[in-house]
Design a protein around this motif. Structure first.
Motif, PDB file in Angstrom:
ATOM      1  N   PHE A  98       0.857  -1.177   0.000  1.00 44.59           N
ATOM      2  CA  PHE A  98       0.000   0.000   0.000  1.00 44.59           C
ATOM      3  C   PHE A  98       0.893   1.227   0.000  1.00 44.59           C
ATOM      4  N   GLU A 100       0.520   5.397   0.368  1.00 44.48           N
ATOM      5  CA  GLU A 100      -0.370   6.516   0.715  1.00 44.48           C
ATOM      6  C   GLU A 100      -1.823   6.058   0.872  1.00 44.48           C
ATOM      7  N   GLN A 102      -3.428   3.531  -0.435  1.00 45.84           N
ATOM      8  CA  GLN A 102      -4.043   2.836  -1.570  1.00 45.84           C
ATOM      9  C   GLN A 102      -3.253   1.578  -1.903  1.00 45.84           C
ATOM     10  N   TYR A 104      -1.121  -0.688  -3.824  1.00 43.41           N
ATOM     11  CA  TYR A 104      -0.159  -0.384  -4.885  1.00 43.41           C
ATOM     12  C   TYR A 104       0.030  -1.598  -5.797  1.00 43.41           C
ATOM     13  N   ASP A 118     -12.945  -5.557   3.074  1.00 44.37           N
ATOM     14  CA  ASP A 118     -12.666  -4.127   3.201  1.00 44.37           C
ATOM     15  C   ASP A 118     -12.092  -3.758   4.565  1.00 44.37           C
ATOM     16  N   GLU A 122      -8.622  -1.795   4.902  1.00 40.49           N
ATOM     17  CA  GLU A 122      -8.632  -0.474   5.528  1.00 40.49           C
ATOM     18  C   GLU A 122      -7.648  -0.411   6.693  1.00 40.49           C
ATOM     19  N   SER A 125      -3.999  -0.488   5.207  1.00 42.50           N
ATOM     20  CA  SER A 125      -3.578   0.703   4.467  1.00 42.50           C
ATOM     21  C   SER A 125      -3.244   1.876   5.375  1.00 42.50           C
TER      22      SER A 125
END
Length: 187
Positions: A98, A100, A102, A104, A118, A122, A125
């Motif tokens: 990840f 920032e 998000q 990657y 999720d 979450e 990240s």
């Protein structure tokens, strides 16, 4: 109905049968426990090795940049690209990166069920401190090590090494159950 249990031979035979069943069930229960513990241990060893490898990659990237006399510092994406380039895919093991907050890159395509988690994505990240966890529910048995990275340029990233032991756990448990049924049937 109690008449057959009055003889010593019948009582000894009944006690022997009960003892044999209890010993078989206990031995198979212990075997299952040891099998599951070994799966957990194997997963943790593998993930610890990946965690150490990301640390080595950061050191190597920093040293190669210093040797090349390049100004600035190494970026998170460069570290992750180098790390994933050297990664040899392993069955049921995934590397997620990840940048920032998000996603990657990943080491290999993720299973559909994992892509839909999720809550896990979450928490990974936005991770601030290293984390090593077991994530167990009725359908999945996961182990992961997550390592946050903050580079000198201020770029934030997280590397997650994940091992899914669900398949091995389920097949081992099914095999042990079958052994238990056969053992009791043969008594």
């Amino acid at each position: 109905w109690a008449m057959p249990f009055h003889t010593l031979r019948t009582r000894l035979l009944a006690w022997y049968f009960l003892l044999a069943v209890c010993a078989t069930v206990s031995a198979i229960g212990v075997t299952r426990h040891l099998y599951c513990a070994r799966l957990d241990e194997k997963a943790e060893e593998s993930l610890t090795a990946e965690d150490e490898r990301i640390d080595r990659t950061i050191t190597q990237q920093t040293m190669s940049q210093l040797n090349a006399n390049q100004p600035g510092s190494v970026g998170v994406t460069a570290v992750f690209d180098s790390f994933l380039a050297d990664y040899v895919p392993t069955s049921n093991e995934f590397i997620l990166t990840f940048v920032e907050g998000q996603l990657y890159r990943t080491s290999q395509p993720l299973p559909n069920w994992l892509s839909q988690e999720d809550v896990l994505f979450e928490s990974w990240s936005s991770l601030q401190v290293p984390e090593s966890e077991r994530w167990l529910n009725e359908n999945h048995r996961l182990f992961y090590v997550a390592e946050p990275l903050v580079m000198a340029v201020g770029e934030r990233g997280v590397c997650v090494a994940l091992r899914d032991s669900t398949e091995a756990y389920q097949s081992g448990t099914a095999t042990i159950r079958l052994v238990l049924l056969v053992s009791i049937a043969t008594l």
